[in-house]
Write an enzyme that holds these catalytic residues in place. Structure first.
Site, PDB file in Angstrom:
ATOM      1  N   LYS A   1       0.847  -1.205   0.000  1.00  0.00           N
ATOM      2  CA  LYS A   1       0.000   0.000   0.000  1.00  0.00           C
ATOM      3  C   LYS A   1       0.885   1.258   0.000  1.00  0.00           C
ATOM      4  CE  LYS A   1      -0.369  -0.174   5.028  1.00  0.00           C
ATOM      5  NZ  LYS A   1      -1.134  -0.760   6.145  1.00  0.00           N
TER       6      LYS A   1
ATOM      7  N   TYR B   1      17.122  30.130  10.140  1.00  0.00           N
ATOM      8  CA  TYR B   1      15.883  30.809  10.535  1.00  0.00           C
ATOM      9  C   TYR B   1      15.756  30.839  12.049  1.00  0.00           C
ATOM     10  CZ  TYR B   1      13.871  30.686   5.810  1.00  0.00           C
ATOM     11  OH  TYR B   1      13.607  30.878   4.487  1.00  0.00           O
TER      12      TYR B   1
END
Ligand code: PLP
Length: 357
Positions: free
Chosen positions: A35, A256
Site C-alpha cells: 500500500k 531561521y
C-alpha cells in the site's frame, strides 16, 4: 541528472528481507503489503521484484491494483480496505481482485445484484483495535451472509489485525489473540492475523497468511527499536549532496530564527534536501552522514535545504555525499531523534529521483 537528492533502492536487500521472513514463517503464505506506493518504494518495482517470492499482494487503492495488473503482475491482489461503490466492486469482480469487507455499507453493495464473476472475499474481524471490522457476534452473521452470497466464492477468509503487536509485551496482545482464536475455532477457511510485528512476536499465530509490510522494506517493526536484532537490511537509502560551505565566526547565529549560535569559528555545510522533499522537520534534529561521518543537523530544517555542523568531518567539498537515512544510518534512529515513525518518513519522501540497484 539535475537533482541532488536521490532515493537508492536495493533489490538485493528487498529479496534478503523477504527470505528472512520466509525462513521465520515457513508454513504461512505471504501477502506482501504494498500500500501507499509500497511504503514510498514504488509499487510496480517492488511488486515485480517480489512476485516470484510471495503469494499475493495487499494494497488499499483500486487504482494501484489495476496498475499492478496492467504492468503484468499475475499473483492475487487483495484490497485490504475493500471497496466503497458498486462500480469499484464490479471492477474488482472483473479483475479478480480479492476484497475485504469491513463494514455493513460494503456488505450492502453485494445486495445490489449478482456480480458477473463471484469474488474472493475476506471478512474483517475486529478483535479490539476498534478501527475496521465487525465485532465477533456481528461478524458471525456477516460471515454467513458472505458465504451464502451468489456473488462470493464459497470460501471466505477471516482477516484481523492486532493493535499492539509492535509492543510484544503489551497485555492486549494475548487478549486479542484469544478473541481471534475463539472466533475461528470451527472455521475451515483461510485465516490471517499478523503484520510484520505480529510475525516476529507471535510465531504461534501465523495461520495461513502473514501480511508483512515494514519488515519487507528493512525496518524493525518494534517500537522499542534501539539495536537492530532481526538483521533486516534497509531497502531505501536517501542521499543528497553538499551544495554550499560557509565559514562562520564564533558567536554568529545560523539559520531561521537564529537559534544556533556558533560556539567557535567553524564550517557549516548546506545540503540539498528539506521538508519539501519529506525530510523530517521537528524542533529536535538528528544526524546525517557526510562522507560517511556522523554530523548533526542544525535545526530548523528548511523547505529545500538543511544546515549541517560539519566539524566532525575533514575536508568537506561541494558535491560531497550526504546520507539522510539507509545503509549505515538506520531510519529507525532518524525517526526516534525526530519524534516520528519510520512509516511516515518512508511514505513522505517526494521530489527525489529514484533508482533501483
Ligand atoms: C499496513 C498493514 C499491514 C502491514 O503492516 P506492517 O506493520 O507494515 O507490517 C498488514 N495488514 C494490514 C491490514 C495493514 O493495513
Amino acid at each position: 541528472m539535475f537533482q541532488k537528492a536521490i532515493c537508492n533502492f536495493s533489490k538485493d536487500n528487498l529479496l534478503h528481507n523477504v527470505k528472512l521472513i520466509k525462513k521465520f514463517a515457513p508454513d504461512a503464505k505471504i501477502m506482501a503489503i504494498v500500500k501507499d506506493n509500497a511504503y514510498g518504494h514504488g509499487v510496480i518495482s517492488v511488486s515485480k521484484i517480489l512476485e516470484e517470492h510471495v503469494d499475493a499482494f495487499g494494497l488499499v487503492l483500486l487504482n494501484d491494483a489495476i496498475t499492478l495488473r496492467n504492468s503484468g503482475i499475475r499473483k492475487p491482489i487483495v484490497l485490504i480496505e475493500g471497496v466503497y461503490t458498486p462500480e469499484s466492486l464490479l471492477i474488482a469482480s472483473l479483475q479478480e481482485f480479492s476484497v475485504v469487507f469491513h463494514c455493513k455499507y460494503q456488505i450492502d453493495l453485494l445486495k445490489k445484484g449478482k456480480l458477473p464473476n463471484p469474488i474472493h472475499a475476506w471478512l474483517k474481524l475486529n478483535i479490539g483495535m476498534g478501527r475496521l471490522g465487525f465485532y465477533p457476534d456481528d461478524a458471525r452473521i456477516k460471515l454467513q451472509f458472505l458465504e451464502e452470497s451468489p456473488s462470493v466464492i464459497e470460501t471466505v477468509g477471516i482477516i484481523s489485525h492486532l493493535a499492539c503487536a509492535s509492543q510484544p509485551q503489551h497485555p492486549l496482545n494475548r487478549k486479542q489473540i484469544d478473541i481471534f482464536k475463539n472466533f475461528i475455532r470451527d472455521f475451515k477457511g483461510q485465516k490471517s492475523l499478523c503484520n510484520s510485528a505480529g510475525i516476529f512476536a507471535f510465531p504461534d499465530v501465523h495461520y495461513d497468511w502473514i501480511r508483512p509490510g515494514i519488515a519487507l522494506y528493512g525496518c524493525s517493526p518494534f517500537s522499542e527499536y534501539i539495536i537492530p536484532s532481526l538483521n533486516f537490511k534497509p531497502v531505501m537509502t536517501l542521499q543528497t549532496e553538499i551544495i554550499a560551505i560557509q565559514k562562520i565566526n564564533r558567536g554568529e547565529m545560523i539559520g531561521y530564527g537564529g537559534h544556533f549560535c556558533c560556539p567557535e569559528d567553524m564550517l557549516i555545510g548546506i545540503a540539498d534536501i528539506g521538508y519539501g522533499d519529506g525530510y523530517p522537520c521537528s524542533k529536535k534534529s538528528g544526524m546525517v552522514l557526510v562522507n560517511g561521518v556522523r554530523c548533526p543537523v542544525i535545526a530548523p530544517v528548511m523547505m529545500d535545504t538543511i544546515i549541517i555542523d560539519i566539524r566532525p568531518c575533514e575536508n568537506v567539498e561541494i558535491g560531497d555525499k550526504v546520507i539522510l537515512w539507509g545503509e549505515d544510518l538506520p531510519i529507525e534512529e532518524v525517526a526516534l531523534s525526530n519524534e516520528r515513525i519510520v512509516y511516515d518518513l518512508m511514505v513522505g519522501v517526494k521530489n527525489v529521483y529514484s533508482r533501483w540497484q
